[in-house]
Structures are given as structure tokens and as C-alpha cells.
Scaffold this motif. Structure first.
Motif, mmCIF file in Angstrom:
data_model
loop_
_atom_site.group_PDB
_atom_site.id
_atom_site.type_symbol
_atom_site.label_atom_id
_atom_site.label_comp_id
_atom_site.label_asym_id
_atom_site.label_seq_id
_atom_site.Cartn_x
_atom_site.Cartn_y
_atom_site.Cartn_z
ATOM 1 N N VAL A 66 0.863 -1.179 0.000
ATOM 2 C CA VAL A 66 0.000 0.000 0.000
ATOM 3 C C VAL A 66 0.903 1.234 0.000
ATOM 4 N N PRO A 67 1.388 1.637 -1.187
ATOM 5 C CA PRO A 67 2.218 2.838 -1.259
ATOM 6 C C PRO A 67 1.402 4.096 -0.958
ATOM 7 N N LEU A 68 2.074 5.147 -0.567
ATOM 8 C CA LEU A 68 1.399 6.423 -0.352
ATOM 9 C C LEU A 68 0.641 6.865 -1.593
ATOM 10 N N ALA A 69 1.224 6.576 -2.744
ATOM 11 C CA ALA A 69 0.581 6.980 -4.000
ATOM 12 C C ALA A 69 -0.784 6.328 -4.156
ATOM 13 N N LEU A 70 -0.932 5.079 -3.679
ATOM 14 C CA LEU A 70 -2.216 4.398 -3.755
ATOM 15 C C LEU A 70 -3.227 5.047 -2.810
ATOM 16 N N MET A 71 -2.797 5.347 -1.604
ATOM 17 C CA MET A 71 -3.688 6.009 -0.656
ATOM 18 C C MET A 71 -4.187 7.336 -1.229
ATOM 19 N N GLU A 72 -3.275 8.068 -1.847
ATOM 20 C CA GLU A 72 -3.651 9.369 -2.414
ATOM 21 C C GLU A 72 -4.577 9.204 -3.607
ATOM 22 N N ARG A 73 -4.316 8.180 -4.423
ATOM 23 C CA ARG A 73 -5.101 7.995 -5.640
ATOM 24 C C ARG A 73 -6.566 7.705 -5.339
ATOM 25 N N VAL A 74 -6.805 6.895 -4.304
ATOM 26 C CA VAL A 74 -8.196 6.558 -3.988
ATOM 27 C C VAL A 74 -8.788 7.474 -2.920
ATOM 28 N N GLY A 75 -7.953 8.388 -2.387
ATOM 29 C CA GLY A 75 -8.434 9.314 -1.362
ATOM 30 C C GLY A 75 -8.728 8.642 -0.038
ATOM 31 N N ALA A 76 -7.954 7.611 0.295
ATOM 32 C CA ALA A 76 -8.209 6.821 1.502
ATOM 33 C C ALA A 76 -7.656 7.497 2.751
ATOM 34 N N SER A 77 -8.334 7.281 3.871
ATOM 35 C CA SER A 77 -7.906 7.792 5.171
ATOM 36 C C SER A 77 -7.361 6.642 6.011
ATOM 37 N N GLU A 78 -6.888 6.972 7.224
ATOM 38 C CA GLU A 78 -6.420 5.940 8.151
ATOM 39 C C GLU A 78 -7.534 4.941 8.448
ATOM 40 N N ASN A 79 -8.746 5.436 8.555
ATOM 41 C CA ASN A 79 -9.866 4.556 8.853
ATOM 42 C C ASN A 79 -10.068 3.514 7.750
ATOM 43 N N ASP A 80 -9.859 3.926 6.500
ATOM 44 C CA ASP A 80 -10.014 3.009 5.368
ATOM 45 C C ASP A 80 -8.919 1.946 5.348
ATOM 46 N N ALA A 81 -7.765 2.275 5.925
ATOM 47 C CA ALA A 81 -6.600 1.386 5.830
ATOM 48 C C ALA A 81 -6.417 0.481 7.043
#
Length: 318
Positions: free
Chosen positions: A221-236
Motif C-alpha cells: 500500500v504505497p502512499l501513491a495508492l492512498m492518495e489515488r483513492v483518497g483513503a484515510s487511516e480509517n479506510d486502511a
């Protein structure tokens, strides 16, 4: 000094102005234990609070919100729950490492800090130990029981992980008998996923890489993936469980990038004992349980994968 849950409760009865510490990136076990213990102590008229943890997710914040300490709270006694290593103290908690009067934990890799230590590595969740302490402290009310159920259920994957024991079920049954709304807890933690969480899982599954002839898998789960889908800590939260769902895999390594080139490893291994997760993660500066452990690594994704593979290869059994 090692103490039993009964002795730990007796010690807590003698104390007041108690501050309870949770670990970095807190999960349901550490938060559930801290809140349950805090509320049990308050029932005795104690001033008990949690040190506010900035890493907490929305899912767990609902339990902890009433228990956060004010900034000017001056504790007279400090308790740590579900913290196995000094490296797991978040920045504000680090100041209390040398002041811990009671450490409660269930990890084989517990580092031995605290004047008194209530540690039992045979327990699936730290919540099982805190449950016994709360029983000794007084009435097990629904308010105390609900966060303890969160602790026990989340650390066992709703009682499906191999660490689950008969005692785990006995504790859960006793907690349910208090009348808690366990259905709401199970729905929140195990049966609800945001659309962004589903997008994260889809990407992880699409890019997974196998090793050891298919018996091991890397998910990232790269940072780029988190940013791309707009995910938060709660999502992860709890993404590490995904690797264990892949058929034929008994060693799943989930790598999540916390900051550029800084990765959190969550290693989950099978009950067959082929790979001891704690042993592998100790080689990487981390620790945990035989089938669930973690570490923090630095480097590019490929470099970190190489580090993990070397550690796994060093401890694996054929």
C-alpha cells in the motif's frame, strides 16, 4: 516484578490519578483494554484517563473519546496496555517509559519494562488479561464489557484466527452476558467496508507478488495508492488480514508506506509453523506473535521486500 491479574487489581486499588498508555497506530485490543480498564477504575472512584493517541482511527475513537486526559493531567501511576516494545510508544507516551508502574501485555516479544508486569503470552488478546483484572476490581458492567469485547474480538479476527482459545470464547461469553450490543460492534469492525477501502483491497490484490513457490505473498500500500483513492487511516485499518485469505499462502507480508520510503510490515503466517513471524520480525527490529508480527523498515518498496524475504528465509522451515 511479575504479577497475576489478581495482584495487578490489588495494586490498582491502592493507586489514584492513573494514566493509561496505548501503542502506536492503536488497534482494537490496545484501545479496548485501555477504555475498559479506565471505566472499571472510574467505577471505584479513581481518577483514570487515557493519554490521547493521535494515531487513533475513527472506528476506535468512538470508544476512547470519553476517556482522554486533559493536557494538564498529572498522573501518579502509569499503566501500559498491549505494548510489547519501547519502539511502540508514540511520541507523547515516550516520556512515560521510565515511569510505568504496571505493564499489561500478551506478546512473546514483550521487552520487560515496567515496575510490575502482568504478562501472559498464552492469551489471544490482551483483553483477556484486562478482563480478569476488571473482574477483580468490581462489577463487570456493560460499559466496561463493551470495550473489552472490542479488544478480544478484534485481536482474534472475530474469533477466527488460530490464536483463539477456549478461554477466549469463555471471556467473550461472559462479556455478552452483561447485555452489550455486540452486533453493533461486529458490524462496525467486521462487516462494513467503505468504498475507498474496497478500492484499496482491489489494488492490493491486483498487484500482489508471490514468493516461495506461491506459499508466500507480498501486498503493498504505497502512499501513491492512498492518495489515488483518497483513503484515510480509517479506510486502511487491518489491511494485514487480506494476505491470509489467499489460497495456499502461509506467509503473507503486507507493506504499507507511512512516509516516503518508510514502511510498516505486517507479517501473518500459518498455523503449520513453517515461518515464525516473531522470529522473522525480530531480525528486522520488530516483534509480535508466532503467527502475527510487525516491524518498520526503510527503503524503496523493492528494497524492503528484499529485507523481508531475507528475514523470512533465515527462519523458515521446509
Amino acid at each position: 516484578m511479575a504479577v497475576t491479574p489478581k495482584e495487578a487489581a490489588a495494586l490498582l486499588r491502592q493507586k489514584d490519578k492513573i494514566l493509561i498508555l496505548t501503542h502506536r497506530r492503536p488497534d482494537g485490543d490496545t484501545i479496548g483494554c485501555a477504555v475498559g480498564l479506565c471505566l472499571a477504575l472510574r467505577q471505584l472512584g479513581k481518577a483514570a484517563f487515557l493519554l490521547e493517541n493521535p494515531d487513533i482511527t475513527q472506528t476506535n475513537a468512538v470508544y476512547a473519546a470519553p476517556c482522554w486526559a486533559e493536557a494538564d493531567f498529572q498522573p501518579e501511576f502509569v499503566v501500559s496496555v498491549d505494548i510489547a516494545a519501547r519502539s511502540l510508544f508514540f511520541p507523547a507516551a515516550e516520556a512515560y517509559i521510565g515511569q510505568i508502574g504496571l505493564a499489561i501485555d500478551h506478546h512473546p516479544s514483550f521487552e520487560g519494562f515496567g515496575a510490575c508486569q502482568c504478562v501472559d503470552a498464552s492469551r489471544a488478546a490482551c483483553g483477556e488479561i484486562v478482563y480478569e483484572i476488571c473482574q477483580e476490581l468490581g462489577e463487570l458492567t456493560p460499559a466496561v464489557a463493551l470495550p473489552l469485547y472490542v479488544a478480544v474480538s478484534t485481536d482474534t479476527g472475530c474469533f477466527v484466527y488460530a490464536n483463539t482459545t477456549a478461554n477466549t470464547h469463555r471471556v467473550a461469553a461472559a462479556l455478552l452476558e452483561t447485555g452489550i450490543d455486540y452486533f453493533a460492534v461486529n458490524k462496525r469492525h467486521f462487516r462494513t467496508k467503505s468504498r475507498k477501502r474496497i478500492a484499496l483491497e482491489a489494488a492490493m490484490l491486483g498487484d500482489m507478488a508471490f514468493f516461495h513457490e506461491g506459499r508466500g505473498v507480498f501486498m503493498a500500500v504505497p502512499l501513491a495508492l492512498m492518495e489515488r483513492v483518497g483513503a484515510s487511516e480509517n479506510d486502511a485499518e487491518d489491511l494485514s488480514t487480506l494476505a491470509g485469505l489467499v489460497e495456499g499462502v502461509d506467509c503473507g507480508a503486507v507493506l504499507r508506506e507511512l512516509r516516503p520510503d518508510e514502511w510498516k510490515l505486517s507479517l501473518r503466517t500459518g498455523a503449520n509453523g513453517r515461518v515464525n513471524a516473531t522470529a522473522a520480525c525480530r531480525l528486522l527490529g520488530g516483534g509480535g506473535h508466532a503467527m502475527a508480527a510487525g516491524a518498520t523498515l526503510t527503503g524503496s518498496l523493492e528494497q524492503v521486500k528484499e529485507q523481508v524475504l531475507r528475514a523470512v528465509d533465515a527462519v523458515k522451515r521446509e
